[in-house]
Design a protein around this motif. Structure first.
Motif, PDB file in Angstrom:
ATOM      1  N   MET A   1       0.860  -1.175   0.000  1.00 55.64           N
ATOM      2  CA  MET A   1       0.000   0.000   0.000  1.00 55.64           C
ATOM      3  C   MET A   1       0.902   1.232   0.000  1.00 55.64           C
ATOM      4  SD  MET A   1      -2.932   1.112   2.768  1.00 55.64           S
ATOM      5  CE  MET A   1      -3.969  -0.267   2.426  1.00 55.64           C
ATOM      6  N   SER A   2       0.640   2.127  -0.914  1.00 55.85           N
ATOM      7  CA  SER A   2       1.451   3.347  -0.997  1.00 55.85           C
ATOM      8  C   SER A   2       1.016   4.332   0.096  1.00 55.85           C
ATOM      9  CB  SER A   2       1.312   3.991  -2.371  1.00 55.85           C
ATOM     10  OG  SER A   2       0.041   4.589  -2.501  1.00 55.85           O
ATOM     11  N   ILE A   3       1.828   5.356   0.276  1.00 55.05           N
ATOM     12  CA  ILE A   3       1.519   6.359   1.293  1.00 55.05           C
ATOM     13  C   ILE A   3       0.247   7.123   0.928  1.00 55.05           C
ATOM     14  CG2 ILE A   3       2.943   8.183   0.290  1.00 55.05           C
ATOM     15  CD1 ILE A   3       3.765   8.841   3.196  1.00 55.05           C
ATOM     16  N   THR A   4       0.011   7.321  -0.365  1.00 52.07           N
ATOM     17  CA  THR A   4      -1.198   8.023  -0.805  1.00 52.07           C
ATOM     18  C   THR A   4      -2.444   7.183  -0.525  1.00 52.07           C
ATOM     19  OG1 THR A   4       0.073   9.100  -2.536  1.00 52.07           O
ATOM     20  CG2 THR A   4      -2.324   9.141  -2.758  1.00 52.07           C
ATOM     21  N   GLN A   5      -2.352   5.889  -0.808  1.00 57.13           N
ATOM     22  CA  GLN A   5      -3.486   5.010  -0.532  1.00 57.13           C
ATOM     23  C   GLN A   5      -3.773   4.942   0.964  1.00 57.13           C
ATOM     24  OE1 GLN A   5      -1.879   1.545  -2.383  1.00 57.13           O
ATOM     25  NE2 GLN A   5      -3.069   1.834  -4.271  1.00 57.13           N
ATOM     26  N   GLN A   6      -2.712   4.876   1.774  1.00 58.15           N
ATOM     27  CA  GLN A   6      -2.895   4.849   3.224  1.00 58.15           C
ATOM     28  C   GLN A   6      -3.560   6.129   3.709  1.00 58.15           C
ATOM     29  OE1 GLN A   6      -2.160   2.223   5.382  1.00 58.15           O
ATOM     30  NE2 GLN A   6      -3.341   3.478   6.814  1.00 58.15           N
ATOM     31  N   HIS A   7      -3.130   7.266   3.151  1.00 57.10           N
ATOM     32  CA  HIS A   7      -3.728   8.544   3.552  1.00 57.10           C
ATOM     33  C   HIS A   7      -5.211   8.582   3.179  1.00 57.10           C
ATOM     34  CE1 HIS A   7      -4.253  12.741   4.415  1.00 57.10           C
ATOM     35  NE2 HIS A   7      -4.668  12.953   3.178  1.00 57.10           N
ATOM     36  N   LEU A   8      -5.547   8.131   1.976  1.00 56.80           N
ATOM     37  CA  LEU A   8      -6.947   8.112   1.562  1.00 56.80           C
ATOM     38  C   LEU A   8      -7.775   7.189   2.450  1.00 56.80           C
ATOM     39  CD1 LEU A   8      -6.539   8.095  -2.308  1.00 56.80           C
ATOM     40  CD2 LEU A   8      -7.333   9.977  -0.865  1.00 56.80           C
ATOM     41  N   PHE A   9      -7.207   6.047   2.811  1.00 56.51           N
ATOM     42  CA  PHE A   9      -7.891   5.114   3.707  1.00 56.51           C
ATOM     43  C   PHE A   9      -8.116   5.745   5.077  1.00 56.51           C
ATOM     44  CE2 PHE A   9      -7.687   1.609   6.815  1.00 56.51           C
ATOM     45  CZ  PHE A   9      -8.837   0.943   6.440  1.00 56.51           C
ATOM     46  N   ASP A  10      -7.078   6.392   5.613  1.00 55.27           N
ATOM     47  CA  ASP A  10      -7.204   7.049   6.922  1.00 55.27           C
ATOM     48  C   ASP A  10      -8.217   8.183   6.880  1.00 55.27           C
ATOM     49  OD1 ASP A  10      -5.347   5.319   7.990  1.00 55.27           O
ATOM     50  OD2 ASP A  10      -3.663   6.723   7.775  1.00 55.27           O
TER      51      ASP A  10
ATOM     52  N   ARG B   1     -11.689   6.628   6.858  1.00 52.23           N
ATOM     53  CA  ARG B   1     -12.019   6.098   8.182  1.00 52.23           C
ATOM     54  C   ARG B   1     -12.341   7.233   9.152  1.00 52.23           C
ATOM     55  NH1 ARG B   1      -7.620   2.368  10.409  1.00 52.23           N
ATOM     56  NH2 ARG B   1      -6.515   4.317  10.233  1.00 52.23           N
ATOM     57  N   ALA B   2     -11.542   8.313   9.107  1.00 54.97           N
ATOM     58  CA  ALA B   2     -11.789   9.441  10.002  1.00 54.97           C
ATOM     59  C   ALA B   2     -13.143  10.086   9.699  1.00 54.97           C
ATOM     60  CB  ALA B   2     -10.669  10.472   9.867  1.00 54.97           C
ATOM     61  N   ARG B   3     -13.457  10.212   8.422  1.00 58.40           N
ATOM     62  CA  ARG B   3     -14.735  10.821   8.042  1.00 58.40           C
ATOM     63  C   ARG B   3     -15.911   9.960   8.503  1.00 58.40           C
ATOM     64  NH1 ARG B   3     -15.978  13.198   2.227  1.00 58.40           N
ATOM     65  NH2 ARG B   3     -15.209  15.063   3.232  1.00 58.40           N
ATOM     66  N   SER B   4     -15.773   8.639   8.358  1.00 61.68           N
ATOM     67  CA  SER B   4     -16.884   7.763   8.749  1.00 61.68           C
ATOM     68  C   SER B   4     -17.060   7.715  10.266  1.00 61.68           C
ATOM     69  CB  SER B   4     -16.667   6.357   8.199  1.00 61.68           C
ATOM     70  OG  SER B   4     -15.537   5.758   8.787  1.00 61.68           O
ATOM     71  N   LEU B   5     -15.980   7.971  11.019  1.00 56.46           N
ATOM     72  CA  LEU B   5     -16.069   7.986  12.482  1.00 56.46           C
ATOM     73  C   LEU B   5     -16.334   9.383  13.042  1.00 56.46           C
ATOM     74  CD1 LEU B   5     -13.125   5.572  13.377  1.00 56.46           C
ATOM     75  CD2 LEU B   5     -15.574   5.067  13.395  1.00 56.46           C
ATOM     76  N   GLY B   6     -16.376  10.383  12.167  1.00 56.33           N
ATOM     77  CA  GLY B   6     -16.640  11.748  12.614  1.00 56.33           C
ATOM     78  C   GLY B   6     -15.436  12.413  13.252  1.00 56.33           C
ATOM     79  N   GLU B   7     -14.249  11.944  12.957  1.00 54.60           N
ATOM     80  CA  GLU B   7     -13.021  12.518  13.508  1.00 54.60           C
ATOM     81  C   GLU B   7     -12.395  13.466  12.487  1.00 54.60           C
ATOM     82  OE1 GLU B   7     -10.640   9.117  14.323  1.00 54.60           O
ATOM     83  OE2 GLU B   7     -11.864   8.471  16.012  1.00 54.60           O
ATOM     84  N   PRO B   8     -11.495  14.331  12.937  1.00 54.23           N
ATOM     85  CA  PRO B   8     -10.830  15.220  11.979  1.00 54.23           C
ATOM     86  C   PRO B   8      -9.902  14.420  11.062  1.00 54.23           C
ATOM     87  CG  PRO B   8      -9.936  15.533  14.184  1.00 54.23           C
ATOM     88  CD  PRO B   8     -11.115  14.615  14.315  1.00 54.23           C
ATOM     89  N   ALA B   9      -9.744  14.894   9.852  1.00 52.22           N
ATOM     90  CA  ALA B   9      -8.905  14.205   8.870  1.00 52.22           C
ATOM     91  C   ALA B   9      -7.431  14.343   9.255  1.00 52.22           C
ATOM     92  CB  ALA B   9      -9.137  14.801   7.493  1.00 52.22           C
ATOM     93  N   PRO B  10      -6.626  13.329   8.980  1.00 50.47           N
ATOM     94  CA  PRO B  10      -5.197  13.419   9.270  1.00 50.47           C
ATOM     95  C   PRO B  10      -4.512  14.371   8.297  1.00 50.47           C
ATOM     96  CG  PRO B  10      -5.672  11.383   8.108  1.00 50.47           C
ATOM     97  CD  PRO B  10      -6.986  12.030   8.398  1.00 50.47           C
ATOM     98  N   PRO B  11      -3.363  14.915   8.675  1.00 45.22           N
ATOM     99  CA  PRO B  11      -2.661  15.811   7.745  1.00 45.22           C
ATOM    100  C   PRO B  11      -2.151  15.044   6.529  1.00 45.22           C
ATOM    101  CG  PRO B  11      -1.297  15.354   9.659  1.00 45.22           C
ATOM    102  CD  PRO B  11      -2.638  14.752   9.928  1.00 45.22           C
ATOM    103  N   ALA B  12      -2.030  15.744   5.432  1.00 40.80           N
ATOM    104  CA  ALA B  12      -1.537  15.124   4.204  1.00 40.80           C
ATOM    105  C   ALA B  12      -0.081  14.703   4.377  1.00 40.80           C
ATOM    106  CB  ALA B  12      -1.665  16.104   3.053  1.00 40.80           C
ATOM    107  N   PRO B  13       0.351  13.665   3.674  1.00 38.32           N
ATOM    108  CA  PRO B  13       1.745  13.238   3.763  1.00 38.32           C
ATOM    109  C   PRO B  13       2.691  14.365   3.349  1.00 38.32           C
ATOM    110  CG  PRO B  13       0.445  11.630   2.543  1.00 38.32           C
ATOM    111  CD  PRO B  13      -0.425  12.811   2.776  1.00 38.32           C
ATOM    112  N   GLY B  14       3.745  14.547   4.111  1.00 37.16           N
ATOM    113  CA  GLY B  14       4.732  15.575   3.804  1.00 37.16           C
ATOM    114  C   GLY B  14       4.416  16.937   4.368  1.00 37.16           C
ATOM    115  N   THR B  15       3.306  17.071   5.075  1.00 35.27           N
ATOM    116  CA  THR B  15       2.900  18.380   5.593  1.00 35.27           C
ATOM    117  C   THR B  15       3.900  18.919   6.616  1.00 35.27           C
ATOM    118  OG1 THR B  15       0.595  17.804   5.270  1.00 35.27           O
ATOM    119  CG2 THR B  15       1.044  19.626   6.758  1.00 35.27           C
TER     120      THR B  15
END
Length: 66
Positions: A1-10, A13-27
């Motif tokens: 799984m690439s870092i982009t795919q992992q970020h999209l998955f996270d 998951r955050a959106r479905s749980l109502g949590e804030p989105a994680p920062p983008a890779p490299g931020t």
């Protein structure tokens, strides 16, 4: 799984749980580099060594040659 795919998955998951989105890779890459440099300078100061910058030293040497 690439870092982009992992970020999209996270993000999904955050959106479905109502949590804030994680920062983008490299931020926070530059912040990590600055903190690493500060830690290195701090340890040099504690050890009694001069706090030096390799880039600044290289520029100083170059300036002396010209």
């Amino acid at each position: 799984m690439s870092i982009t795919q992992q970020h999209l998955f996270d993000t999904y998951r955050a959106r479905s749980l109502g949590e804030p989105a994680p920062p983008a890779p490299g931020t926070h890459d530059w912040q990590v580099v600055r903190e690493w440099r500060d830690e290195r300078n701090f340890r040099a100061a504690l050890a009694g060594r001069p706090v030096r910058s390799p880039l600044r030293d290289a520029l100083r040497r170059w300036r002396r040659l010209t």
